[in-house]
Scaffold this active site. Structure first.
Site, PDB file in Angstrom:
ATOM      1  CG  HIS A  18     -21.374   1.054 -19.783  1.00 54.92           C
ATOM      2  ND1 HIS A  18     -20.739   0.025 -19.134  1.00 54.92           N
ATOM      3  CD2 HIS A  18     -22.696   0.904 -19.492  1.00 54.92           C
ATOM      4  CE1 HIS A  18     -21.617  -0.713 -18.479  1.00 54.92           C
ATOM      5  NE2 HIS A  18     -22.821  -0.208 -18.677  1.00 54.92           N
ATOM      6  CE  LYS A  42     -29.503  -4.132 -10.698  1.00 54.23           C
ATOM      7  NZ  LYS A  42     -29.143  -3.268 -11.811  1.00 54.23           N
ATOM      8  NE  ARG A  93     -26.918  -3.998 -23.503  1.00 51.28           N
ATOM      9  CZ  ARG A  93     -26.579  -4.376 -22.295  1.00 51.28           C
ATOM     10  NH1 ARG A  93     -25.442  -5.011 -22.116  1.00 51.28           N
ATOM     11  NH2 ARG A  93     -27.349  -4.149 -21.264  1.00 51.28           N
ATOM     12  CB  SER A 131     -20.979  -5.103 -16.643  1.00 48.19           C
ATOM     13  OG  SER A 131     -21.079  -3.752 -17.015  1.00 48.19           O
TER      14      SER A 131
HETATM   15  P1  ADP Z   1     -28.153  -1.143 -15.039  1.00 52.81           P
HETATM   16  O1  ADP Z   1     -27.908  -2.113 -13.923  1.00 52.81           O
HETATM   17  O2  ADP Z   1     -28.767   0.146 -14.583  1.00 52.81           O
HETATM   18  O3  ADP Z   1     -28.852  -1.710 -16.240  1.00 52.81           O
HETATM   19  P2  ADP Z   1     -25.705  -1.184 -16.630  1.00 52.81           P
HETATM   20  O4  ADP Z   1     -24.359  -0.682 -16.234  1.00 52.81           O
HETATM   21  O5  ADP Z   1     -25.836  -2.635 -16.910  1.00 52.81           O
HETATM   22  O6  ADP Z   1     -26.685  -0.692 -15.483  1.00 52.81           O
HETATM   23  O7  ADP Z   1     -26.207  -0.391 -17.913  1.00 52.81           O
HETATM   24  C1  ADP Z   1     -26.403   1.004 -17.913  1.00 52.81           C
HETATM   25  C2  ADP Z   1     -27.017   1.409 -19.231  1.00 52.81           C
HETATM   26  O8  ADP Z   1     -26.077   1.199 -20.295  1.00 52.81           O
HETATM   27  C3  ADP Z   1     -28.270   0.595 -19.609  1.00 52.81           C
HETATM   28  O9  ADP Z   1     -29.177   1.428 -20.266  1.00 52.81           O
HETATM   29  C4  ADP Z   1     -27.728  -0.445 -20.563  1.00 52.81           C
HETATM   30  O10 ADP Z   1     -28.718  -0.894 -21.461  1.00 52.81           O
HETATM   31  C5  ADP Z   1     -26.647   0.367 -21.275  1.00 52.81           C
HETATM   32  N1  ADP Z   1     -25.614  -0.503 -21.834  1.00 52.81           N
HETATM   33  C6  ADP Z   1     -24.874  -1.423 -21.203  1.00 52.81           C
HETATM   34  N2  ADP Z   1     -24.028  -2.055 -22.056  1.00 52.81           N
HETATM   35  C7  ADP Z   1     -24.262  -1.492 -23.282  1.00 52.81           C
HETATM   36  C8  ADP Z   1     -23.736  -1.710 -24.604  1.00 52.81           C
HETATM   37  N3  ADP Z   1     -22.831  -2.646 -24.840  1.00 52.81           N
HETATM   38  N4  ADP Z   1     -24.224  -0.956 -25.601  1.00 52.81           N
HETATM   39  C9  ADP Z   1     -25.177  -0.029 -25.357  1.00 52.81           C
HETATM   40  N5  ADP Z   1     -25.722   0.223 -24.159  1.00 52.81           N
HETATM   41  C10 ADP Z   1     -25.276  -0.497 -23.124  1.00 52.81           C
END
Ligand code: ADP
Length: 162
Positions: A18, A42, A93, A131
């Site tokens: 992130h 969620k 990703r 996460s």
């Molecule tokens: P959500 O539940 O909205 O998907 P996340 O916190 O899982 O929330 O992810 C938020 C955004 O960050 C999403 O677009 C996700 O694809 C991106 N993201 C999460 N981890 C990574 C990573 N390691 N590299 C690039 N983008 C990421």
């Protein structure tokens, strides 16, 4: 006019993946607002306040400017309209992310087509960080300190007492 973007997500918890997207997006906008989503359907590991606090600690630790963070219960696109943000930042990703993001973009577009989504491809090193995988590893006692900001590493150690 100020160019504002929203970076919405669960951030449960924020990872270096992130953080990498945030750092790459910041130079493109005058301000980035991180929106910690609290979706009633969620299940989260951390409370919205805990997720927000870890983001705020990370912003401080990395001395990032022109970025703020808030908790949101409602629709991100509506909030974007309220604060005059025209862009939503997301990270991509695997191919599986694409499918999900594609649907999300279509939904957002239906709600308000004046707001665009901007995607950043994950850099190689961050590609496998999520996460949930970080939480899973931490729960098994694996050292995840190179995958998350310091504050998250501390919070996960506390959570799992490892
Ligand atoms: P959500 O539940 O909205 O998907 P996340 O916190 O899982 O929330 O992810 C938020 C955004 O960050 C999403 O677009 C996700 O694809 C991106 N993201 C999460 N981890 C990574 C990573 N390691 N590299 C690039 N983008 C990421």
């Amino acid at each position: 006019m100020k160019k504002i973007a929203i970076y919405p997500g669960s951030f449960d918890p924020i990872t270096n993946g992130h953080l990498d997207i945030l750092k790459r997006a910041l130079p493109l906008f005058d301000e980035v607002v991180i929106v910690v989503a609290n979706n009633v359907s969620k299940k989260y590991m951390f409370t919205p306040k805990e997720r927000l606090d870890m983001i705020l600690d990370t912003i401080k630790e990395h001395k990032l400017t022109n970025v703020k963070a808030v908790i949101l219960e409602g629709l991100v696109v509506k909030y974007a309209k309220e604060i005059g943000a025209k862009y939503l930042i997301r990270g991509l990703r695997a191919v599986s992310d694409f499918e999900y993001e594609f649907k999300l973009a279509a939904t957002n577009n239906h709600i308000d087509n004046s707001i665009d989504m901007v995607f950043f491809m994950a850099h190689n090193y961050f590609e496998f960080i999520s996460s949930s995988s970080v939480v899973e590893m931490a729960s098994g006692g694996v050292d995840i300190s190179s995958l998350v900001p310091r504050t998250v590493s501390i919070a996960l150690k506390k959570k799992f007492n490892k």
